[in-house]
Design a protein around this motif. Structure first.
Motif, PDB file in Angstrom:
ATOM      1  N   GLY A  12     -20.992  21.370 -13.687  1.00  0.00           N
ATOM      2  CA  GLY A  12     -19.725  21.573 -14.388  1.00  0.00           C
ATOM      3  C   GLY A  12     -19.072  22.892 -13.980  1.00  0.00           C
ATOM      4  N   VAL A  13     -19.881  23.949 -13.904  1.00  0.00           N
ATOM      5  CA  VAL A  13     -19.351  25.257 -13.472  1.00  0.00           C
ATOM      6  C   VAL A  13     -18.779  25.124 -12.057  1.00  0.00           C
ATOM      7  N   PHE A  14     -19.500  24.368 -11.241  1.00  0.00           N
ATOM      8  CA  PHE A  14     -19.069  24.107  -9.873  1.00  0.00           C
ATOM      9  C   PHE A  14     -17.681  23.479  -9.833  1.00  0.00           C
ATOM     10  N   LEU A  15     -17.493  22.450 -10.671  1.00  0.00           N
ATOM     11  CA  LEU A  15     -16.195  21.763 -10.711  1.00  0.00           C
ATOM     12  C   LEU A  15     -15.103  22.721 -11.149  1.00  0.00           C
ATOM     13  N   GLU A  16     -15.416  23.553 -12.159  1.00  0.00           N
ATOM     14  CA  GLU A  16     -14.407  24.502 -12.639  1.00  0.00           C
ATOM     15  C   GLU A  16     -14.047  25.486 -11.545  1.00  0.00           C
ATOM     16  N   LEU A  17     -15.063  25.916 -10.783  1.00  0.00           N
ATOM     17  CA  LEU A  17     -14.800  26.858  -9.694  1.00  0.00           C
ATOM     18  C   LEU A  17     -13.901  26.201  -8.644  1.00  0.00           C
ATOM     19  N   LEU A  18     -14.226  24.953  -8.305  1.00  0.00           N
ATOM     20  CA  LEU A  18     -13.413  24.243  -7.304  1.00  0.00           C
ATOM     21  C   LEU A  18     -11.968  24.131  -7.781  1.00  0.00           C
ATOM     22  N   ALA A  19     -11.789  23.854  -9.089  1.00  0.00           N
ATOM     23  CA  ALA A  19     -10.433  23.741  -9.626  1.00  0.00           C
ATOM     24  C   ALA A  19      -9.729  25.086  -9.611  1.00  0.00           C
ATOM     25  N   GLY A  20     -10.517  26.163  -9.718  1.00  0.00           N
ATOM     26  CA  GLY A  20      -9.899  27.481  -9.840  1.00  0.00           C
ATOM     27  C   GLY A  20      -9.637  28.160  -8.501  1.00  0.00           C
ATOM     28  N   ILE A  21     -10.166  27.626  -7.402  1.00  0.00           N
ATOM     29  CA  ILE A  21      -9.948  28.276  -6.103  1.00  0.00           C
ATOM     30  C   ILE A  21      -8.458  28.253  -5.773  1.00  0.00           C
ATOM     31  N   PRO A  22      -7.863  29.412  -5.523  1.00  0.00           N
ATOM     32  CA  PRO A  22      -6.427  29.457  -5.233  1.00  0.00           C
ATOM     33  C   PRO A  22      -6.079  28.557  -4.041  1.00  0.00           C
ATOM     34  N   SER A  23      -4.933  27.870  -4.130  1.00  0.00           N
ATOM     35  CA  SER A  23      -4.593  26.891  -3.101  1.00  0.00           C
ATOM     36  C   SER A  23      -4.426  27.542  -1.733  1.00  0.00           C
ATOM     37  N   VAL A  24      -4.048  28.828  -1.712  1.00  0.00           N
ATOM     38  CA  VAL A  24      -3.847  29.485  -0.413  1.00  0.00           C
ATOM     39  C   VAL A  24      -5.186  29.643   0.315  1.00  0.00           C
ATOM     40  N   ILE A  25      -6.275  29.799  -0.450  1.00  0.00           N
ATOM     41  CA  ILE A  25      -7.600  29.911   0.179  1.00  0.00           C
ATOM     42  C   ILE A  25      -8.028  28.542   0.709  1.00  0.00           C
ATOM     43  N   ILE A  26      -7.755  27.490  -0.074  1.00  0.00           N
ATOM     44  CA  ILE A  26      -8.071  26.141   0.403  1.00  0.00           C
ATOM     45  C   ILE A  26      -7.261  25.850   1.663  1.00  0.00           C
TER      46      ILE A  26
END
Lengths: 306, 382, 315
Positions: free
Chosen positions: C102-116
């Motif tokens: 769950g923490v993993f999913l939250e982190l993925l959601a929180g990664i700024p789009s510019v980094i992605i």
């Protein structure tokens, strides 16, 4: 649901053949069961792999060149040095948005949960739900046209904060409204029975018990504010100066700009490229901290409630 | 512009959000300390005004690193008794278009641009100057493993590649320019810029200057409608051009000379291209300077000059001035003086190759062009 | 009240800015594939009382198609993965491990789009274009529809890369919402299904998922909303090819938001301001699309389940 009666007959039939022990599960269904969960496991792996690859890739490129003094050295105009001004700028924009967006959102959420009724509530709620659906680049464009150019504010902290505030309003409003509606009616009735004035009860009892949920909403909004780029390019612009109390006509640096414009996609300088990955690392750590903080607050308030 | 402003104000009057914004806006703009305008003379200030002041620069990402180096040195050179810079210069870079518009509307003091003002920009913003700051050039790069001799190319061949008429590296037209070079039977992948760019303007100008029938004047600009070519790729930024070309065998790309170290590291070939004197040359310090020096006499007082494809023996044909776009009507006399002082410093002290220009492979302005820039800088007032 | 006023303000500003462009660009704006902002030699001309550069020609069909296509790829790839992963997390993982994921999913959601976007442009795109897409393009049969998967695979900037990047961005939204919904399914119907002799895979397919389907639709719409409007990650990975529709799955293309963010700078150098007005018209189109999706989905979900859609990106 169509399969249920068939399964029922199946169970009945086998139950007669071997009474007293579990019926043997047909091989086809066993295989089907394993296959289904295998597919689900693959799906989970496909969720985790890109995250690890992405975060790992950024860490792999950032950490070999990362020095702690990046956090305490100023960004030089020659696109080298550290990240002090962008970090301060990101904090200034985020805190500003939390203050302006926060006040608006908490008041809206309070009104929606405690005072509004019927049609009025529907329209208002629809308003902020629709606001959540507006792409951030549209907000940035409108911010540039209306605030920077037409109202002559120039690039600055104020236009940036206003645009990011609009972006965060739906999240904070939603969490405020939800956590207020989860406060047991008994609390409010109890306060009324004791003759406590409504405003006092509101502040000391209702808001207090809704606080952890609201804070989590603020943290989510902060994580979004920290990571935005598109709405800031044409409102905050960029500069190598510290953010200051000059709210207009002074461009503001921020970390996501450094990630993009200092990267190898746009900039030839090796020092700049290193700073780009450093900024990405700082952003990842900031977001991770906000998420963990949110988890801790949620867990503590749950324990408190029990 | 006026009509739009009025309409938006009407909208704003209805809205507390913007009223709040406007209120904050006006309260901070009035805090600028009042100062008296100084006489604009032919002689230029050599140091910033003693009043602490901030000037802002935005625009071209190609000029951004050089502006940064200049700013850093300038702020170290002119300090007050406490050791702090007298003049604060903010720099930023997102693109030339922002630089031009923001300098014209007064959002910033100096806009940085890779191209001079277009005819329509001049008529829209009559008080704007384009002041030459340095000489830049553009290289034509390609990714052809095994081909070690620099290829010779000209405007007609490039135009036919970018319009899809030449599709293979071993096309007879390319062979004819490169006798003795064994060219592979490989599809050509033309790369062009996706974002608006001064480099696109220079490259399309070159093709048009060499062969206006193969590349029409209506397709010369910073952001143009590219002919549809099978396999062609669009890239964002010069960095995108380098990495895209490095990843694509058979590619051809136009890339700013600032990126020379990157194109070399990526193993890209650098073409020798035909100049107006029918010579094939590579961009080097001497060929770039030769072109610029030969054209000093042709540079008009407003420094609006295309140096593309001139008939100069030994001169590289894709060379340009990098410009500061400045409004002659600044709001504040002290700020105008500080801008004059900084730009004067940039076109004199800032022209040192070893200290500033060589890092981005720019060349210094010839002395007679420096004099033209000085005359233009002197026009900046209130 | 302020959220409503802000909404009105945004609409009014966009409309006022865009109206002259709507008049001059006309209907071809929606069906032509061209982006010609005028050239350096353009002169100022007046049409219908609106000043603009000579030679301009705008038709944003590729932007609209690109926006819808990348979002469609994101949904096709992202939704099944999200639902499968959510089922596995709830039904198969021990609680502690499930919390970790769950923490993993939250982190993925929180990664700024510019980094992605940075990762997509510098790592992921080049990787798939070197190791995966050439193989698919070679082995796909040359028949209608499937031949869209054939042809030049480019350098990793294009429709597939952007679509997959968007899939990565919507997965945490759909997966975490689905997970929360599955956890709320009462135990009784599931025990009933097991008692009837269903395997747990059948229970998941025939009891659990139908139980939460309207909620999943809501989560999918949220994801769609994000995919339609995402800017930086797409602009950095799609190649921003203006004026033409991609000829195959790997071709460079553009979306509305990518065009806005990359072309605003160029548009600003048009002294007549017309090109900025055209971008306002484009922004209006994007806003209408996202609002229509949002409102339609909310009405639909309210009708089915009587509850409101969740707000947000699932961080």
């Amino acid at each position: 649901m169509g399969g249920a009666p068939a399964a029922q007959r199946d169970v009945g039939g086998r139950g007669q053949r071997s009474a007293g022990s579990w019926p043997a599960v047909p091989r086809r269904r066993q295989v089907g069961n394993v296959l289904f969960w295998a597919l689900c496991l693959i799906a989970l792996a496909l969720v985790i792999t890109p995250t690890v690859w992405l975060a790992g890739g950024v860490l792999y490129r950032a950490i070999p060149n990362f020095h702690w003094n990046v956090l305490f050295t100023r960004t030089q105009p020659s696109l080298s040095g550290g990240l002090v001004q962008p970090i301060l700028g990101t904090f200034a924009i985020t805190i500003g948005a939390m203050v302006i967006g926060g006040v608006i959102s908490v008041l809206t959420g309070l009104y929606l949960s405690e005072f509004a009724s019927g049609r009025h509530r529907g329209v208002l709620r629809g308003g902020y739900e629709v606001l959540a659906g507006i792409p951030s680049i549209v907000l940035g464009f409108v911010g540039y046209i209306a605030l920077v150019v037409d109202l002559h504010l120039g690039f600055g902290l104020l236009p940036a904060v206003l645009v990011i505030s609009v972006l965060t309003i739906p999240y904070i409003t939603k969490s405020t409204e939800t956590s207020l509606s989860h406060v047991p009616t008994g609390y409010r009735e109890g306060a009324e029975a004791l003759g406590i004035p409504q405003s006092w009860a509101m502040r000391k009892i209702v808001l207090k018990s809704a606080l952890p949920g609201m804070i989590t909403g603020f943290l989510v909004a902060a994580a979004i504010a920290v990571g935005e780029t598109a709405p800031l390019i044409y409102t905050a612009y960029f500069s190598d100066q510290n953010p200051s109390m000059h709210l207009t006509h002074q461009a503001v640096p921020y970390l996501t700009y450094v990630v993009y414009y200092f990267s190898a996609l746009v900039n030839p300088g090796t020092q700049a490229n290193i700073l780009s990955y450093d900024a990405a690392l700082v952003l990842l750590v900031l977001v991770l901290l906000l998420i963990i903080l949110g988890r801790i607050i949620a867990a503590r308030s749950r324990r408190h409630a029990e | 512009m006026a009509k739009r402003t009025r309409l938006v104000w009407t909208a704003a009057a209805l809205l507390p959000l913007t009223v709040l914004a406007a209120a904050c806006g006006s309260s901070t703009t009035t805090t600028t300390p009042p100062s008296t305008a100084k006489q604009v003379g032919p002689s230029l200030p050599t140091s910033p005004n003693k009043t602490p002041e901030t000037i802002t620069e935005t625009g071209s990402t190609l000029l951004y690193p050089l502006m940064g180096d200049w700013t850093e040195a300038y702020q170290k050179q002119f300090i007050n008794s406490a050791g702090a810079p007298i003049l604060t210069i903010e720099t930023g870079g997102t693109g030339s278009g922002t630089g031009v518009t923001d300098a014209a509307t007064g959002t910033v003091n100096i806009g940085a641009s890779d191209a001079y003002l277009s005819a329509s920009e001049k008529s829209s913003y009559p008080t704007m100057l384009n002041i030459a700051l340095a000489i830049s050039a553009q290289q034509i790069s390609y990714n052809l493993p095994g081909v070690t001799t620099p290829l010779k190319l000209n405007g007609t061949v490039l135009a036919e590649i970018y319009t899809g008429k030449i599709t293979k590296w071993n096309d007879s037209a390319i062979k004819a320019l490169n006798p003795g070079v064994s060219l592979p039977d490989l599809a050509i992948v033309p790369l062009h810029r996706a974002d608006s760019s001064g480099d696109t303007f220079l490259f399309t100008s070159y093709m048009n200057a060499q062969d206006s029938s193969a590349w029409p004047t209506s397709n010369v600009g910073t952001s143009i409608s590219w002919p549809t070519v099978s396999g062609a790729l669009a890239e964002t930024g010069n960095g995108g051009m380098v990495s895209g070309c490095a990843a694509t065998k058979g590619c051809i790309a136009y890339i700013g000379i600032s990126y020379l170290s990157k194109t070399q590291a990526a193993g890209l070939g650098q073409a020798m291209i035909e100049n107006g004197a029918s010579q094939y040359l590579a961009p080097t310090a001497s060929t770039i300077s030769a072109e610029a020096n030969a054209l000093t006499g042709k540079t008009p007082a407003d420094e609006t000059l295309s140096m593309i494809d001139a008939d100069v023996s030994g001169g590289y044909p894709i060379v340009n001035y990098e410009y500061a776009i400045v409004n002659t009507k600044q709001t504040n006399g002290t700020v105008a003086e500080d801008i004059r002082a900084f730009l004067y410093w940039a076109v004199h002290t800032g022209q040192s190759e070893t200290t500033y220009l060589s890092a981005v492979n720019f060349e210094p302005l010839p002395s007679s062009v420096v004099a033209l820039s000085d005359n233009q800088i002197a026009k900046i007032g209130t | 009240m302020i959220p409503l006023l802000a909404l009105c303000f945004i609409l009014v500003v966009l409309l006022v800015e865009a109206i002259p462009a709507i008049r001059v660009n006309g209907a071809q704006f929606f069906y032509k594939s061209v982006w010609n902002p005028g050239s350096f030699s353009s002169t100022i001309v007046t049409t219908d009382g609106v000043k603009h550069l000579s030679g301009i020609d705008f038709g944003v069909l590729p932007d609209i198609v690109g926006t819808l296509a990348t979002s469609a790829i994101a949904l096709i790839v992202g939704v099944p993965i999200s639902i499968g992963a959510a089922l596995f997390i709830v039904e198969r993982l021990p609680r502690r491990l499930a919390n970790g994921v769950g923490v993993f999913l939250e982190l993925l959601a929180g990664i700024p789009s510019v980094i992605i976007g940075l990762w997509g442009a510098l790592t992921f795109g080049p990787f798939i274009s070197q190791h995966i897409t050439p193989w698919i393009a070679r082995n796909m049969p040359d028949v209608p529809v499937l031949d869209f998967f054939r042809g030049a695979t480019g350098d990793g900037e294009g429709m597939l890369t952007s679509g997959l990047i968007l899939a990565i961005m919507i997965i945490p939204i759909v997966a975490s919402t689905t997970r929360d919904l599955i956890r709320q399914v009462p135990i009784l119907p599931r025990e009933g299904a097991i008692a009837l002799g269903m395997s747990d895979a059948q229970t998941a397919r025939k009891v659990t998922l139908p139980w939460v389907s309207s909620g999943i639709v809501g989560a999918v719409v949220l994801g769609l909303g994000r995919a339609l409007g995402e800017t930086m990650a797409v602009a950095m990975t799609c190649g921003v090819s203006l004026g033409s529709v991609a000829t195959n799955l790997y071709g460079t293309m553009t979306t509305i938001s990518a065009t806005i963010v990359t072309q605003l700078d160029g548009a600003l150098s048009d002294g007549t301001g017309f090109n900025v007005r055209t971008i306002a018209e484009l922004a209006l189109v994007l806003m209408v699309i996202t609002l229509a999706v949002n409102v339609a989905a909310r009405l639909m979900v309210r009708k089915v389940s009587g509850t409101a859609l969740p707000v947000g990106r699932g961080v």
